[in-house]
Design a protein around this motif. Structure first.
Motif: not given
Length: 222
Positions: A18, A21-22, A24, A79-80, A83, A85-86, A160, A198
């Motif tokens: 994650f 990919e994001a 962060l 975290l999703a 952000t 996302r996902y 996701s 990622s």
């Protein structure tokens, strides 16, 4: 900045997947479970169940104090949401994604984990236990294969947190005595995820953090 307490296990990989990919920013804190570092009092303050992964978000939304979280599924969901996302924000797509995240947490992870234990790590090889968990793992691969028959990702058309949660366990299929040729849709999906930049970055951490992974464990580690 996210502090990630991590080791090179499927559950640990979920969070690096994650974060990479994001994009962060995060600090990695290796917790060598072969040396018992998960029982250190400082780690238990963050993760009372003495399991990795765990995070500390030093800048949580709408809060002044850092937020510590354990349990990989809860961390992914947090975290999703943090952000945006996902994980869809609402509606059917959100719950479809969450059901597959929970399927991994409650089914694939525990069964494949027992598969790893009895088939690879246990000193006494118990045929009944090995057969039980190999067969149950195969059943779960079949469930996933059917789900992926008509969609590129686990929860539909978008990558996701369900994919991030499940992929690290499928990446360990050889340890689970599973042949991906028996699950063509899972094989296609896993191959496509392995090519994501990622994912490559997340798995490159293994050589940095735990270059001895795969070697026979010492008696103390066992």
């Amino acid at each position: 900045m996210i502090d990630l307490y991590y080791w090179t296990t499927p559950n640990g990989h979920k969070i690096t997947l994650f974060l990479e990919e994001a994009g962060l920013r995060y600090r990695l804190h290796p917790v060598d479970i072969g040396k018992g570092e998960q029982f250190a009092p400082t780690f238990l303050d963050i993760a009372p169940n003495n399991r990795i992964p765990a995070i500390v978000d030093n800048a949580p939304r709408e809060e002044r104090e850092p937020l510590a979280l354990f349990e990989s599924g809860a961390i992914l969901e947090y975290l999703a949401d943090k952000t945006g996302r996902y994980l869809p924000k609402s509606g059917r797509a959100r719950y479809v994604t969450l059901q597959w995240l929970y399927w991994q947490m409650g089914g694939l992870g525990p069964m494949a984990g027992q598969n790893h234990h009895f088939g690879t790590h246990a000193e006494e090889k118990i045929p009944y236990a090995i057969e039980r968990y190999v067969k149950e793992t195969a059943r779960l691969y079949g469930v996933l294969d059917r789900q992926l028959a008509d969609s590129p990702f686990v929860a539909g058309d978008e990558y996701s947190i369900a994919d991030m949660a499940i992929y690290p366990w499928i990446a360990s299929h050889a340890k689970q005595r599973q042949n991906l040729d028996d699950f063509s849709h899972v094989k296609r999906w896993a191959a496509s995820l392995a090519q994501r930049e990622s994912v490559k970055r997340a798995y490159a951490l293994v050589e940095e953090v735990n270059p001895a992974k795969g070697e026979e464990r010492s008696e103390d580690a066992r």
